[in-house]
Every structure is written in structure tokens, then in C-alpha cells.
Design an enzyme around this catalytic site. Sequence first.
Site, mmCIF file in Angstrom:
data_model
loop_
_atom_site.group_PDB
_atom_site.id
_atom_site.type_symbol
_atom_site.label_atom_id
_atom_site.label_comp_id
_atom_site.label_asym_id
_atom_site.label_seq_id
_atom_site.Cartn_x
_atom_site.Cartn_y
_atom_site.Cartn_z
ATOM 1 N N ASP A 185 0.838 -1.186 0.000
ATOM 2 C CA ASP A 185 0.000 0.000 0.000
ATOM 3 C C ASP A 185 0.885 1.252 0.000
ATOM 4 O OD1 ASP A 185 -2.699 1.299 0.530
ATOM 5 O OD2 ASP A 185 -1.579 1.999 2.277
ATOM 6 N N GLU A 205 1.539 0.335 -4.935
ATOM 7 C CA GLU A 205 1.073 1.615 -5.451
ATOM 8 C C GLU A 205 2.253 2.578 -5.523
ATOM 9 O OE1 GLU A 205 -3.371 2.409 -3.969
ATOM 10 O OE2 GLU A 205 -1.969 2.158 -2.330
#
Length: 667
Positions: A349, A378
Site C-alpha cells: 500500500d 502503489e
Amino acid sequence: MSYRILLLALISGMLFTTCSDMPEHYETYEDYPIYEGTDLGVRYQPERTEFRLWSPAVTAARVRIYEDALGGEALQTLPLERSDAGTWYAALEGDQAGRYYTFQVRSEGAWLEEKPDPYARVVGTNGQRGMIIDLDSTDPEGWQQDRRRVTVQPTDAIIYELHVRDLSIAGNSGIQHKGKFLGLTETGTTSPDGLSTGLDHIREMGVTHVHILPAFDFRSIDESDPARFRYNWGYDPQNYNVPEGTYSTDPKDGAVRIREFKQMVQAFHRAGIGVILDVVYNHTGDTDKSVFNQLVPGYYYRHWEDGRFSDASACGNETASERAMVRNYIIESVRYWAEEYHLDGFRFDLMGIHDIETMNAVSSALHIMDPSILVYGEGWTAGDSPLPYEDRALKRFTHRLDGVAAFSDNIRDGIKGHVFTPDDRGFASGKLGLKETIKFGIVASTDHPQIEYDSVLWLDEARAWAASPTQTMTYVSCHDNHTLWDRLLNSQPDATEAERIRMQKLAGTIVLTSQGISFLHAGMEMLRTKYGVENSFESPDSINQIDWARKAQYAEVVDYFKGLIQMRKDHPAFRMTSTEMVQEHLQFLETEGTNFIAYTISGNANGDPWSDILVLLNGDLSDQDFDLPAGDWTPVLTEAGYREAGEADAKAGSITIPASTALVLMR
């Protein structure tokens, strides 16, 4: 004892107390000693349990032993002694299995809050206390024979992102252990329409991996009272090395959540499906009261020069991955999950908050263990950071990462429209001007001579950012923002349902025929809706659950996606592994349409049994005519779905591609 002797004893005791209460002095966090051992936390043996905490700057530390997961007085308080490289150590004799513990440190003259240690592997209710158990006792039957899924190349992966609770919680799921790890182990489950659900459905779709939203211990749900349940995605970490208790059948007993998580992994592996865990090392769910800040004040977080916590996560804090012991912690944590739970991959994340060196070290540690473990994340942040820009593991620096992939927001937004503009249209919903952006996604963000990089949208600079297709996650939707179906409802409100279905199928076809690593949001194949809720992280089950009635309602769409997945698995030309291979075999053709793309993959690319493949993508809202290249071309993917070569009549000359439709032919 004489008065003089007593006085000397008191003075001596005062001196001892004063000296032991003096903290070690360090000018900066970078001056903290680095502990190289692998025994931090709690190590259990039947004859004794050892405790080791790394906290160099505190003045004292202790462990408290409890009978229960919550409440009650401590059975025993055990002082920790200073030990190697900033650690504190103690051993407790006897068999302590089944008891709970907390660590506590003294800093700036006061005892801070009791917490499990950062390295805790077992916790009780709500993660407030660690638990002492024999980890071997948590292995389900046959666990020693369990193996990860073998993935030869990252591009062979077709990933299906799901939330543990969403898949089973609906009343029509036919699953007994609703919302639990065990719900994902059940086979033979069906909807009221008699169609497979849960694990059987995922296996039926043919995906290679499931990506599970955070399933480590997070803080937003009260495990002690099911009646007060509040849904959450889990991006508020509390104890990183422990499965979440609300997904287990008994949150109090730390062994249960571990065993049931392992049973879930084992069930997927038996079905030939790998398991990827969504990990959130970039921030903690609490800041001041977190495990890290209460036991090692300040060290694990980044700060601005004025002392404030920096907040690139937009969640109140960000961890300092560039510091030695934070980097070591992240590496040790993923290694532990991979070893103890046999995980097949990790999704990071807000990976852009981490530094490049840490991400490369994570990749190296995991790939030494197993080269097929997938690592991706990400490539962005949610705010500014004190970490120098050029050190961040951002999308634009993906080519500097080794064995790590990043999500392509270029192809995502190119297909459906800009993610933060809910009514914006994309290529699949008829918006013009996105051809180069889609072409860039088709070659998986790599360098290709036919891409006009100046015309690619959402690029930090006009160049490729991936060194190879193995570094690009190709997707159109995920748990964040609207489901694709809801997005199409927003952006094309006047379209008929049949027209939007064609757009959904076109979007999925672009994802599954493009190079890179394919990534699908669970339920996309049955037009999953969250009834217009854009970010459903706190919405109830009625919004988040997968409604299994839609599998029967949209059976034709489900079959179409099943065929798409099978075509990608059958044909390695869609899964090329190097930039050079893509450059050699993939060629874009000249087209007349303003929202129409045609390209060939030729020369038995990547060992494909098909010599030549022609992919036609019509994002226009009207039919398009196209002159086929010379030769006889057999349609293998039409609006009706995937058909093996030879089942349809060969085509030559000119053909018509319906509006919002993809066509794949082979020669």
C-alpha cells in the site's frame, strides 16, 4: 543493622536507581544501534520463554504476564535487563503456553502504555496483549506438505482482488462461515440459483492468484463484541505479524486466527491458486498510542524539522523505512509471512512512501526464498514527505526497482476516465483523445517505438517508466473508488444496460489482452455494484458484499470473462516477459477511427502456438469498419466470448467491429 549501614545502603540504592534511570544519549535516530539478531519479541519453549525488546533510548523496560486477553491484574511483572545493541532481555522459566503478555518501557521519567511487542506473532482480543504459544501447534493437518503456487513469470499471474468478508457474507452465498477465513475454505457452496460461489467460483473463473485486502491485525473493529461490528477494509495497522481476529471464529485465542488463516491459504493452494497479502507498512492506524511509539518513542516515524509527524499517508503518520531497524522490521515481517504462512506475494500500500533501497531489499530477501513470489505496490503517496523525492519508490522510478511492479494508473484512467472525476469517460466509454494512453498500457508502460509519449496522459515525464512488462500491474478497477460498473453508470447515464455491458467487456478485454500482470477486482465479471458508493471502506455489508444473484443475472458476462482469462492463460503472446520481446513482436497498425486501436502480435511471440494475433479495440460509440491484413483470419474472441481457433469461419478483406467492442483474430 546500624544507622550508618542503613544510610549507606539507602544511598547505594539511590545511586543504583539514578544510574539505571539514565537514558542512553543519541544525537539522532540514525545514531541508534542496530541489532542484527533474529530473536526480537517472544520465543517460546516448553521449559522457558525468552523476551527481547529493541528500545535503545528508554531508561527501563519490563514484561507483564496475564491470564486473560483483556482485563484482570498482572500475574507477574518481569524486569528486562539491558542487553546487546539497544535491546532489553529476560527469560521466564517454566511452561508459559496460553498466557498473555505486554511490554512496557520507561521514558522521560514515566512508564508508557503496555503493548504487545512490535514483533508479536500471536495476540488475543483486539490485539491488546501478546499471547505465548507454540506456533507449531497452529499448523493444520497436511500443512507441512503445503506449497506455494509455482509461477514461472510474473506476467503469468492473473490476480483477483477480494476482501475476506465480502466474498461470503451475503445471505445468498451458500457459505457457512460467513465473513471468516474459513468461509474461503468451503467447497461445494452454491447460490440459490445453483451456481458455484466462494472458492469454487474463483477456481471456476481460472485466475491464478487471489489478492486479499489487509488481513493482519487492524484496530478499527472491536473483536470483543460482534454486535458492535463496524466494517473496514483494514488499512489501519495495529499488529503487523498477526492475522485479524474478526476473520477468525475465536479472537481471544491467538492460535485460532493463525490456524484458520493457514487453512485458508491451504485451501487456495489445493485449488491451484496463490495467495497475495495486501500489506500496509507505510503508516500505523494510531500514532501516539501505537505499539511502535509506546515502546520505541519516535524512532519508527518520519518527522518534519519542527518535530511534527509527517503524513504522506494522509492517515496521520508515515513510517521511516530508510532507518535501519525499520527497514529490517519490514524485511523480517514479509519473510515471516512468506515462511510461516506460505504466502505467494505481497502488495504494498502506498509504496511510494517507502524508499527504493528498502523495496529492493524486500524483493531480494523474498526472491532468495522463492523467485516466484510476487511483489508489487502503489507507486504514489497521498501527501508530501521528508524523504527526498528521488529516493521514493514512486511509479516514475519503477525502472530502478528490482523484481517489483507498480500499478499503472495510466491504463486504468485511460480505459475508464480520470479516477478522481467520477463522471469522466475513458476509451471504453467513448471518450476521444486517449489512444496513445491505451497503447502505452498495452505495451505495459515500457519503451516502444510506436508510442508518442508526449501524448500519453498521467505521465510524470514523457517516457516509459517500467523496465519490462513484469513491472506493470495492468488494471481498470480495484477496491478503491467506484466499481467499474458504477463508474459506467456515472459516466454514461443515458446508455442502455446492454451498451454499458459492452463497455464493461471491452474494458476487461483491454486488461486481459495487454502486456503486464493482469489484475481484476472481485465481482467485475458479474458487474459488481456498490450502489454508487465511491469508497466503501466504512460502508455496511449491504454495500460491500458480493451479491451472488448477479452471477445468474449476468451469466453471459461471467462466461465472457471466464473465456478472456482462459485465452490469456492459453496464449503466452499476451504475457511477454521483456521489453525487447514486445518491441520485436507487437506492432500497432494504422487505423481510421478516432477511438479505434489495432495491433498485431506476430512470430509465435513468447512461444505462442498462434503465429499471428490481431487485436481490434473499438472504443467508439458507433460501429467501425476495418481492412484486415492479408491472409485468412479466424475470430477467436468476439462479443459472444472466446472460441478456440477453427470453430469459426476465417475472414478476409473488410470486417465491421460493433461499437464498444473488442475482437481478437488469429492467422
